[in-house]
Design an enzyme around this catalytic site. Structure first.
Site, short mmCIF file in Angstrom:
data_model
loop_
_atom_site.label_atom_id
_atom_site.label_comp_id
_atom_site.label_asym_id
_atom_site.label_seq_id
_atom_site.Cartn_x
_atom_site.Cartn_y
_atom_site.Cartn_z
N LYS A 1 0.83 -1.22 0.00
CA LYS A 1 0.00 0.00 0.00
C LYS A 1 0.86 1.25 0.00
O LYS A 1 0.44 2.31 -0.49
CB LYS A 1 -0.97 -0.02 1.18
CG LYS A 1 -0.34 -0.22 2.55
CD LYS A 1 0.04 1.06 3.24
CE LYS A 1 0.73 0.77 4.56
NZ LYS A 1 1.13 2.00 5.28
N THR B 1 -3.42 5.50 3.84
CA THR B 1 -2.10 5.92 3.41
C THR B 1 -2.14 6.75 2.14
O THR B 1 -1.28 7.61 1.91
CB THR B 1 -1.18 4.70 3.22
OG1 THR B 1 -1.34 3.84 4.34
CG2 THR B 1 0.28 5.11 3.14
#
Length: 343
Positions: A201, A258
C-alpha cells in the site's frame, strides 16, 4: 501474563513514532515495556525528558516504559514487538535473537519487503531463528497491520487493526495483547496477505501523492486506489493469500488511509515528486522513513519473479529509480491497452 495480577513484560524494538505509540498502548494496559533504540543518546534523552521528542513529541512516556539500547532488554519478556523499518529489520533482529526467551511471541509491526531476499518480515525472522540454531526457542510469530497512524494511536483516537499468525490460537494471543477500548484488534491466519497488504500500500500511496501533486483531482486518486488494490490482490493471491484479506483492514483499510491521509509519509513523498522535487532531495529532508521507497524496488523484483503484472508499481519504480518524469509515467499508464476490469 507472567503471574496472577501481573501483566508482565513486553519489549518494543524500535523507538520511532510507531514503536513509541505501540509502547504506549501496551503501557496503558499495565505491561512493563522496555523500549529499544539503537541510539544511546536518544535513550538518555527519553529517560530524562520522559518523551520521544525526536519522533513523537508532545506525548509523555508512561513510567512503565523503560528506554534502553541493549538488545538484552528482551530477557524476561513474554512478547516482543518488532517496530524497526524493513531495511534495518534483519540486522536488529539478529542482535536480539541470542537474548530471546524460549516460547517468546514475536510480532512484526513493520511494513516492507526485504530488498535482497524479497522476504516479508516474518520470513526474515523465521530465517534468522533457523540460522541461530536454538531449537529450544520455538518462537511464535505474527504480524500487526491495518490503518494506524502513530500520532492518532498516541492520542488515543479510536483505531482498528488486525493481527495474523499461522495458528489461530497464536493470533488470538496477539489480539488480546494489544486489545483496548480505543485500539480494537481483529485476528486471522492470513500471514502473507496481511504482510503484503501492509507493504504494498505504501507504493500506491506514493502514486496517489504524485497524482495529487500534479493536480489531477479526486477522480484520479480514487482510480489509483482501486487499481492499486487490484495489483496488490493479484500478487497476494499468486503468493497464496486469501483474496478477502485485501478487502479488510490490512488491505483496503490501510490503503485508503495511506493514500489520503495528511500524516502519510509515503503520500508526502509522492506529493513532492508531483510538484517537481527529486527523490534525493525529498529523502534528505525527511527525518522519518517512507517505507514505500525501498519497498518499490523489492516489490518490483518480487512481482517479476512471480510473473504478476503491476503497472502502477512499475511506473512508480521508474520515477523513483530511473528519474522518469511524473507526467510521462501518468501518460504511459493511461495509454496502456484497454482491458476488462475484473480480468
Amino acid at each position: 501474563m507472567s503471574e496472577k495480577g501481573d501483566p508482565g513484560r513486553v519489549a518494543v524494538i524500535g523507538a520511532g513514532s510507531w514503536g513509541t505509540a505501540l509502547a504506549g498502548v501496551l503501557a496503558r494496559k499495565g505491561y512493563r515495556v522496555p523500549l529499544w533504540s539503537h541510539t544511546p543518546a536518544r535513550v538518555e534523552e527519553m529517560s530524562r525528558e520522559r518523551e520521544n521528542r525526536a519522533y513523537l513529541p508532545g506525548f509523555p512516556l508512561l513510567e512503565n516504559i523503560e528506554p534502553g539500547s541493549d538488545p538484552a532488554l528482551v530477557r524476561g519478556c513474554e512478547a516482543v514487538v518488532m517496530a524497526v523499518p524493513s531495511h534495518g529489520f534483519r540486522a536488529v533482529f539478529k542482535r536480539i535473537v541470542p537474548h530471546l526467551e524460549p516460547g517468546s511471541a514475536i510480532i512484526s509491526a513493520a511494513k516492507g519487503i526485504e530488498n535482497d531476499s524479497l522476504l516479508t518480515m516474518t520470513g526474515v525472522m523465521a530465517e534468522e531463528l533457523a540460522l541461530a540454531q536454538r531449537p529450544e526457542l520455538k518462537c511464535r510469530l505474527g504480524v500487526l497491520a491495518g490503518p494506524s497512524f502513530a500520532r492518532e494511536v498516541a492520542e488515543g483516537l479510536p483505531t482498528a487493526v488486525t493481527v495474523a499468525a499461522a495458528d489461530q490460537e497464536i493470533a488470538r494471543y496477539f489480539q488480546q495483547l494489544f486489545f483496548t477500548q480505543r485500539f480494537r484488534v481483529y485476528a486471522g491466519t492470513d500471514l502473507i496477505g496481511q504482510e503484503l497488504g501492509g507493504a504494498l500500500k505504501n507504493i500506491i500511496a506514493i502514486a496517489a501523492g504524485i497524482s495529487d501533486g500534479l493536480g489531477y483531482g479526486t477522480n484520479s486518486r480514487a482510480a489509483l486506489i482501486t487499481r492499486g488494490l487490484a495489483e496488490i490482490t493479484r500478487l497476494g493471491v499468486k503468493m497464496g493469500a486469501q483474496p478477502l484479506t485485501f478487502s479488510g483492514l490490512a488491505g483496503l483499510g490501510d490503503l485508503v488511509l495511506t493514500c489520503t491521509g495528511d500524516l502519510s509519509r509515503n503520500r508526502t513523498v509522492g506529493l513532492k515528486l508531483g510538484r517537481g522535487m527529486k527523490i534525493g532531495e525529498i529523502l534528505a529532508e525527511m527525518r522519518m522513513v517512507a517505507e514505500g521507497v525501498k519497498t518499490t524496488s523489492s516489490a518490483r523484483a518480487l512481482a517479476r519473479r512471480m510473473g504478476v503484472e503491476m503497472p502502477i508499481l512499475e511506473e512508480v519504480y521508474l520515477v523513483l529509480y530511473e528519474d522518469k518524469s511524473c507526467r510521462e509515467a501518468v501518460r504511459d499508464l493511461l495509454a496502456r491497452e484497454g482491458k476488462e476490469e475484473l480480468g
